[in-house]
Structures are given as structure tokens and as C-alpha cells.
Scaffold this active site. Structure first.
Site, PDB file in Angstrom:
ATOM      1  N   GLU A 142      -4.292   9.269  18.013  1.00 27.45           N
ATOM      2  CA  GLU A 142      -4.405  10.896  17.901  1.00 27.45           C
ATOM      3  C   GLU A 142      -5.687  11.020  17.400  1.00 27.45           C
ATOM      4  OE1 GLU A 142      -1.162   9.761  18.549  1.00 27.45           O
ATOM      5  OE2 GLU A 142      -0.940  10.436  20.939  1.00 27.45           O
ATOM      6  N   SER A 184       1.078   6.301   1.944  1.00 25.65           N
ATOM      7  CA  SER A 184       1.937   7.464   3.786  1.00 25.65           C
ATOM      8  C   SER A 184       3.626   8.104   2.621  1.00 25.65           C
ATOM      9  CB  SER A 184       2.265   7.068   4.659  1.00 25.65           C
ATOM     10  OG  SER A 184       1.373   6.443   5.284  1.00 25.65           O
ATOM     11  N   GLN A 204       1.443  -1.527  -0.111  1.00 24.10           N
ATOM     12  CA  GLN A 204      -0.185   0.084  -0.177  1.00 24.10           C
ATOM     13  C   GLN A 204       0.779   1.416   0.168  1.00 24.10           C
ATOM     14  OE1 GLN A 204      -2.078   0.072   3.563  1.00 24.10           O
ATOM     15  NE2 GLN A 204      -3.312   1.399   3.029  1.00 24.10           N
ATOM     16  N   GLY A 205       0.883   1.978  -1.451  1.00 20.39           N
ATOM     17  CA  GLY A 205       1.923   3.568  -1.250  1.00 20.39           C
ATOM     18  C   GLY A 205       0.837   4.357  -0.816  1.00 20.39           C
ATOM     19  N   SER A 213       4.598  -1.300   3.841  1.00 20.60           N
ATOM     20  CA  SER A 213       4.906  -2.252   4.201  1.00 20.60           C
ATOM     21  C   SER A 213       5.195  -3.854   3.328  1.00 20.60           C
ATOM     22  CB  SER A 213       3.855  -2.966   5.297  1.00 20.60           C
ATOM     23  OG  SER A 213       3.652  -2.006   6.024  1.00 20.60           O
ATOM     24  N   GLU A 243      -9.711  -1.585   5.826  1.00 19.53           N
ATOM     25  CA  GLU A 243      -8.340  -1.805   6.692  1.00 19.53           C
ATOM     26  C   GLU A 243      -8.700  -2.340   7.809  1.00 19.53           C
ATOM     27  OE1 GLU A 243      -5.171   1.465   6.148  1.00 19.53           O
ATOM     28  OE2 GLU A 243      -3.599  -0.104   6.862  1.00 19.53           O
TER      29      GLU A 243
HETATM   30  C1  LIG Z   1       4.009  -0.646  11.581  1.00 12.62           C
HETATM   31  C2  LIG Z   1       4.020   0.179  10.121  1.00 12.62           C
HETATM   32  C3  LIG Z   1       3.332  -0.270   9.098  1.00 12.62           C
HETATM   33  C4  LIG Z   1       2.552   0.813   8.136  1.00 12.62           C
HETATM   34  N1  LIG Z   1       2.503   0.751   7.036  1.00 12.62           N
HETATM   35  C5  LIG Z   1       1.835   1.271   5.975  1.00 12.62           C
HETATM   36  C6  LIG Z   1       1.953   1.089   4.666  1.00 12.62           C
HETATM   37  O1  LIG Z   1       2.117   0.112   4.272  1.00 12.62           O
HETATM   38  N2  LIG Z   1       1.422   1.537   3.571  1.00 12.62           N
HETATM   39  C7  LIG Z   1       1.668   3.079   3.988  1.00 12.62           C
HETATM   40  O2  LIG Z   1       1.142   3.883   3.049  1.00 12.62           O
HETATM   41  N3  LIG Z   1       0.943   3.231   5.528  1.00 12.62           N
HETATM   42  C8  LIG Z   1       1.810   2.700   6.654  1.00 12.62           C
HETATM   43  N4  LIG Z   1       2.290   3.519   7.722  1.00 12.62           N
HETATM   44  C9  LIG Z   1       2.215   4.389   7.662  1.00 12.62           C
HETATM   45  C10 LIG Z   1       0.531   4.918   8.943  1.00 12.62           C
HETATM   46  O3  LIG Z   1       0.256   4.780   8.169  1.00 12.62           O
HETATM   47  C11 LIG Z   1       1.627   6.512   9.096  1.00 12.62           C
HETATM   48  O4  LIG Z   1       2.491   6.549  10.162  1.00 12.62           O
HETATM   49  C12 LIG Z   1       0.041   6.761   9.889  1.00 12.62           C
HETATM   50  O5  LIG Z   1      -1.219   7.621   9.252  1.00 12.62           O
HETATM   51  C13 LIG Z   1       1.246   8.318  10.870  1.00 12.62           C
HETATM   52  O6  LIG Z   1       1.156   9.437   9.186  1.00 12.62           O
HETATM   53  P1  LIG Z   1       3.064   9.717   9.950  1.00 12.62           P
HETATM   54  O7  LIG Z   1       3.648   8.774  10.543  1.00 12.62           O
HETATM   55  O8  LIG Z   1       2.846  10.752   9.157  1.00 12.62           O
HETATM   56  O9  LIG Z   1       3.004  10.802  11.459  1.00 12.62           O
HETATM   57  P2  LIG Z   1       1.898  12.367  11.427  1.00 12.62           P
HETATM   58  O10 LIG Z   1       0.439  12.499  10.410  1.00 12.62           O
HETATM   59  O11 LIG Z   1       3.155  13.673  10.921  1.00 12.62           O
HETATM   60  O12 LIG Z   1       1.671  12.695  12.921  1.00 12.62           O
HETATM   61  C14 LIG Z   1       2.781  13.038  14.214  1.00 12.62           C
HETATM   62  C15 LIG Z   1       1.880  13.338  15.307  1.00 12.62           C
HETATM   63  O13 LIG Z   1       1.245  13.713  14.905  1.00 12.62           O
HETATM   64  C16 LIG Z   1      -0.233  13.513  16.046  1.00 12.62           C
HETATM   65  N5  LIG Z   1      -1.374  14.407  14.548  1.00 12.62           N
HETATM   66  C17 LIG Z   1      -1.278  14.771  13.233  1.00 12.62           C
HETATM   67  N6  LIG Z   1      -2.072  14.824  12.834  1.00 12.62           N
HETATM   68  C18 LIG Z   1      -3.462  15.611  14.472  1.00 12.62           C
HETATM   69  C19 LIG Z   1      -4.137  15.751  14.164  1.00 12.62           C
HETATM   70  N7  LIG Z   1      -5.282  16.545  13.534  1.00 12.62           N
HETATM   71  N8  LIG Z   1      -4.834  16.168  15.861  1.00 12.62           N
HETATM   72  C20 LIG Z   1      -3.939  15.191  16.685  1.00 12.62           C
HETATM   73  N9  LIG Z   1      -2.896  14.550  16.367  1.00 12.62           N
HETATM   74  C21 LIG Z   1      -2.425  14.775  15.218  1.00 12.62           C
HETATM   75  C22 LIG Z   1      -0.455  12.226  14.924  1.00 12.62           C
HETATM   76  O14 LIG Z   1      -0.833  11.165  16.546  1.00 12.62           O
HETATM   77  C23 LIG Z   1       1.164  11.866  15.596  1.00 12.62           C
HETATM   78  O15 LIG Z   1       1.173  11.305  17.000  1.00 12.62           O
HETATM   79  C24 LIG Z   1       2.874   2.005   8.639  1.00 12.62           C
HETATM   80  C25 LIG Z   1       2.959   2.079  10.116  1.00 12.62           C
HETATM   81  C26 LIG Z   1       3.324   1.996  10.334  1.00 12.62           C
HETATM   82  C27 LIG Z   1       3.706   2.409  12.447  1.00 12.62           C
END
Ligand SMILES: Cc1cc2nc3c(=O)[nH]c(=O)nc-3n(C[C@H](O)[C@H](O)[C@H](O)COP(=O)(O)OP(=O)(O)OC[C@H]3O[C@@H](n4cnc5c(N)ncnc54)[C@H](O)[C@@H]3O)c2cc1C
Length: 379
Positions: free
Chosen positions: A362, A127, A124-125, A159, A242
Site C-alpha cells: 500500500e 520498526s 536493523q532496529g 530480522s 535496502e
Molecule cells: C519478514 C519481515 C522482516 C522484517 N525485518 C525487519 C527488520 O529487520 N528491521 C526492521 O526494522 N523492520 C523489519 N520489518 C518490519 C517492516 O519494515 C514493517 O513491517 C513494515 O514497515 C510495515 O510496518 P508495520 O508492520 O508496523 O505495519 P503498519 O505500518 O502499521 O501498516 C499496517 C497496514 O496499514 C497500511 N498502511 C500504513 N500506512 C499507510 C498509508 N499511508 N497508506 C495506505 N496504507 C497504509 C499498511 O500497508 C499495512 O497494510 C520486517 C517485516 C517483515 C514482514
């Protein structure tokens, strides 16, 4: 909420139990990521051979047309029998149902079979480095060039990309349109030089996910899913699928881990300590609440035809409970239990990502605050 299974659901469960009993999984390989992937892939092939890999898919695509309850039963029994989650879980739960909803007949014909049999693994591309919770701000760009789409950009946390033949890719095709409107959903072939998969080593030591550097990847019109500019709607179908079913698998795995901790604590004579008993008791209550909330979510879908906020609640409650449980294991069993390569050490470290993957806690709290409690919107 009615927790009694109907006659046909009981028959489904009994058939499934008989199948799992007759096909006990081989011991889980430890410490070798490729061997672990092959173990999951081979078990999925076995499930697919006998029509169990995607019970929720319609029979004409190789599933069993299972009801939501039967689907939940499948995940409960999968967990209960210690069978591995299917290697192509993103294909089975996300890509397949999204292609069934939005795909052309040719796309369904081309992709669904190899998803089922794990011949072609999917990732899944979505993020990107600057687009996670706020997915609509993604920057990966797809341009029309000489009758094709040419994609350039970076994805992250992808992933299973290292095993994948196909990627559900969300890219921006119209930078001038409003954020949600200029996106298109592509089925991208990963096997091209322009797609560079670089593993990211996690705190556990394994590399479950990757960075994707995409520099001029070529995608044909036949691989656009759901129409140009309609990517947000198609992506929502993927995201809604999902969590479906997974809640049941996760609550069973939590229960198993808790039972294991109880046994190990008992073996060490720790249950007589009131403080320990209280912490274990609290986790038992959390595990039960999670189980019942998962069933309540199922009832909501059955009654109203769409998921309620329980999906967000169960994901949040599970990640919180799993982090507490693995921390308690570390507190009770001590450094010996956390030795590198050991299972508790892995569980403790892996649990850190639970409150991020599939929607951060969050963001899930915002959903519950706004849609359940009716509090003012955060933005
Ligand atoms: C083990 C694992 C597997 C994953 N696999 C995939 C995958 O296969 N494909 C894919 O596309 N993605 C994948 N992801 C990505 C995952 O979907 C993102 O990490 C997630 O959506 C959060 O985005 P971010 O890491 O950019 O954090 P951000 O969105 O930048 O968030 C950073 C912090 O800010 C907080 N925050 C953000 N917005 C708000 C808000 N509006 N209100 C309050 N707090 C907020 C968040 O809770 C977090 O604590 C994976 C992540 C993990 C950990």
C-alpha cells in the site's frame, strides 16, 4: 535501456561464473535454522576470501568497486548458481554503505572488515510496535547519562537479531524536536544484558525475526553515526540502499521457482489444461516484466544518478508475482506438495510477508501514485 553488456562487464561476469562453478555451495540444510545460518555464513566467508562478498564496496574496503551493472550481474549469478544470500546481508547492503557515507575513519576502520567476513552480523532496529510504515513516530528513547547514551524501548520484526553482534538502531534523543529532527542513529552492541532478543515464530514455523526489549542499554559517543539529531538523514541512506541490487536477486529467484513449477506441472501432465497453461503463461509475462523493469531501474540510476520509482515498482511487482506463483503451486500440486517441512509449503507461507517487508504494497502504491502519476498526496 541498453541491455548489452560492455567488454569489461562481460569479463566480470565470466570471472564470477568461473568462481561460482569452482565453488558450488553445499546442499541447503533443511529444517535446522542454525545449520541454515551457518551454511550462509560459511559461504559468505568463502566469497569474502576471494573478494566477492561485496562487489559494490570500494576496493579499499575489500570490495571491487563494481558498477551498478556489475552489482546487478553479481546478484543474477548468485541466484542462477543456487548460492545462498550472504548471512550478513543487512551488514553488506545496509550497515556497510551507511557507515561508508556517514562514519568517522575510526568507525569505518572498526566495522567494515568484520561485516565483510561475517565475523560480526548486523541487524536493523528501526520498526517498533507503533512505528512501521510511519517510522518517524518511533518512541525508543536515548538519554544522556554520565557521559554515555542510555537506551530504553522496544523494537520488533528485527530480522537476524539472534545472530547479531551489532544493531543499526534508530532512537529518539530529543522528544521536543519535530518528529524527524529528534532522532539519532546508533551502532548498538547487542552483547549486553540490557538487550533482550526474543524470537517471533512465523507462520512458516521458523523464527527469522525477533522482538528486541532494550532496558538501559549503554552506547558510547563513538557509536553515534552521522551526528546527534541527524538520525533521519542517516536512516534514509540505509533505506535507499535496502532495495539496491536485491531486485535482481529476487527476479532470478522468481524465475527459478516458476521454472520449477513448470517442470512439476509438466511431469503431472497438467500443461494440456488450458486454464493451467493460461495461469502459468501470465506468471511468465509477470516474471519478464519484472526482469525488464529491474533493468529499467538500473538505467535510470545510471542516467540520472539516483533511483527512480522503479525500485518501488519492482518490490511491489515481485511480492505480488511471488504470492500468485506460490498460490498457483498450491492449487496445481495439491496438499501433497504442501506437506509440513516441504519446500513449496515454506514458499507459500513465507510469501505472505513479501508484501509487508521492506515497505508494504500500500505504501509503495502511494509512492507510485504521488511521484509517478502526480496524484494528490494521501496525507
Ligand atoms: C519478514 C519481515 C522482516 C522484517 N525485518 C525487519 C527488520 O529487520 N528491521 C526492521 O526494522 N523492520 C523489519 N520489518 C518490519 C517492516 O519494515 C514493517 O513491517 C513494515 O514497515 C510495515 O510496518 P508495520 O508492520 O508496523 O505495519 P503498519 O505500518 O502499521 O501498516 C499496517 C497496514 O496499514 C497500511 N498502511 C500504513 N500506512 C499507510 C498509508 N499511508 N497508506 C495506505 N496504507 C497504509 C499498511 O500497508 C499495512 O497494510 C520486517 C517485516 C517483515 C514482514
Amino acid at each position: 535501456m541498453d541491455l548489452t553488456f560492455s567488454e569489461s562487464e562481460l569479463a566480470f561476469r565470466d570471472d564470477l561464473r568461473a568462481w561460482f562453478r569452482a565453488h558450488a555451495p553445499a546442499p541447503e540444510p533443511q529444517g535446522d535454522e542454525l545449520a541454515h545460518f551457518c551454511w550462509r555464513r560459511d559461504y559468505q566467508r568463502l566469497l569474502a576470501r576471494d573478494g566477492w562478498a561485496a562487489v559494490h564496496w570500494p576496493a579499499r574496503y575489500g570490495g571491487r568497486g563494481a558498477t551498478l551493472t556489475e552489482s546487478a550481474i553479481f546478484f543474477v549469478e548468485l541466484g542462477r548458481h543456487g548460492a545462498p544470500m550472504m548471512a550478513n546481508v543487512l551488514g553488506l547492503l545496509l550497515a556497510g554503505p551507511t557507515i561508508m557515507s556517514w562514519g568517522t575513519d575510526a568507525q569505518k576502520e572498526r566495522h567494515l572488515g568484520p561485516i565483510l567476513t561475517a565475523e560480526e552480523i548486523w541487524c536493523q532496529g528501526f520498526s517498533e510496535p507503533d512505528a512501521g510504515s510511519d517510522l518517524a513516530s518511533l518512541k525508543t528513547r536515548a538519554r544522556r547519562e554520565r557521559g554515555h547514551w542510555v537506551v530504553t524501548g522496544q523494537k520488533v520484526w528485527t530480522s537476524g537479531a539472534q545472530h547479531s553482534k551489532w544493531c543499526m538502531l534508530l532512537a529518539r534523543t530529543d522528544p521536543d524536536a519535530p518528529r524527524h529532527k529528534g532522532l539519532t542513529y546508533f551502532l548498538m552492541d547487542m552483547e549486553q544484558d540490557a538487550v533482550d532478543v526474543r524470537p517471533l515464530r512465523q507462520i512458516t514455523g521458523s523464527s527469522e525475526f525477533n522482538e528486541l526489549f532494550i532496558d538501559g542499554a549503554v552506547i558510547s559517543d563513538e557509536q553515534v553515526l552521522g551526528g546527534v539529531g541527524n538520525g533521519w538523514g542517516v536512516a534514509l541512506t540505509t533505506l535507499m540502499n535496502e532495495r539496491a541490487g536485491l531486485a535482481f536477486f529476487l527476479q532470478v529467484r522468481l524465475r527459478q521457482l516458476l521454472d520449477r513449477l513448470l517442470r512439476e506441472a509438466a511431469d503431472r501432465g497438467l500443461l494440456a489444461d488450458q486454464a493451467v497453461a493460461e495461469r502459468l503463461g501470465e506468471l511468465h509475462v509477470r516474471a519478464e516484466v519484472l526482469r525488464l523493469t529491474a533493468y529499467r531501474g538500473l538505467t535510470t540510476v545510471q542516467k540520472y544518478g539516483q533511483p527512480g520509482p522503479e525500485g518501488s515498482l519492482t518490490k511491489w511487482m515481485w511480492s505480488d508475482a511471488n504470492q500468485r506463483l506460490t498460490q498457483l503451486a498450491a492449487d496445481l500440486l495439491g496438499p501433497q506438495a504442501l506437506a509440513a517441512g516441504g519446500s513449496w509449503g515454506y514458499e507459500l507461507l513465507r510469501a505472505r510477508g513479501n508484501s509487508i517487508e521492506g515497505g508494504t504494497t500500500e505504501v509503495l502504491k502511494n509512492i507510485v501514485a504521488e511521484r509517478v502519476l502526480g496524484l494528490p498526496k494521501s496525507r
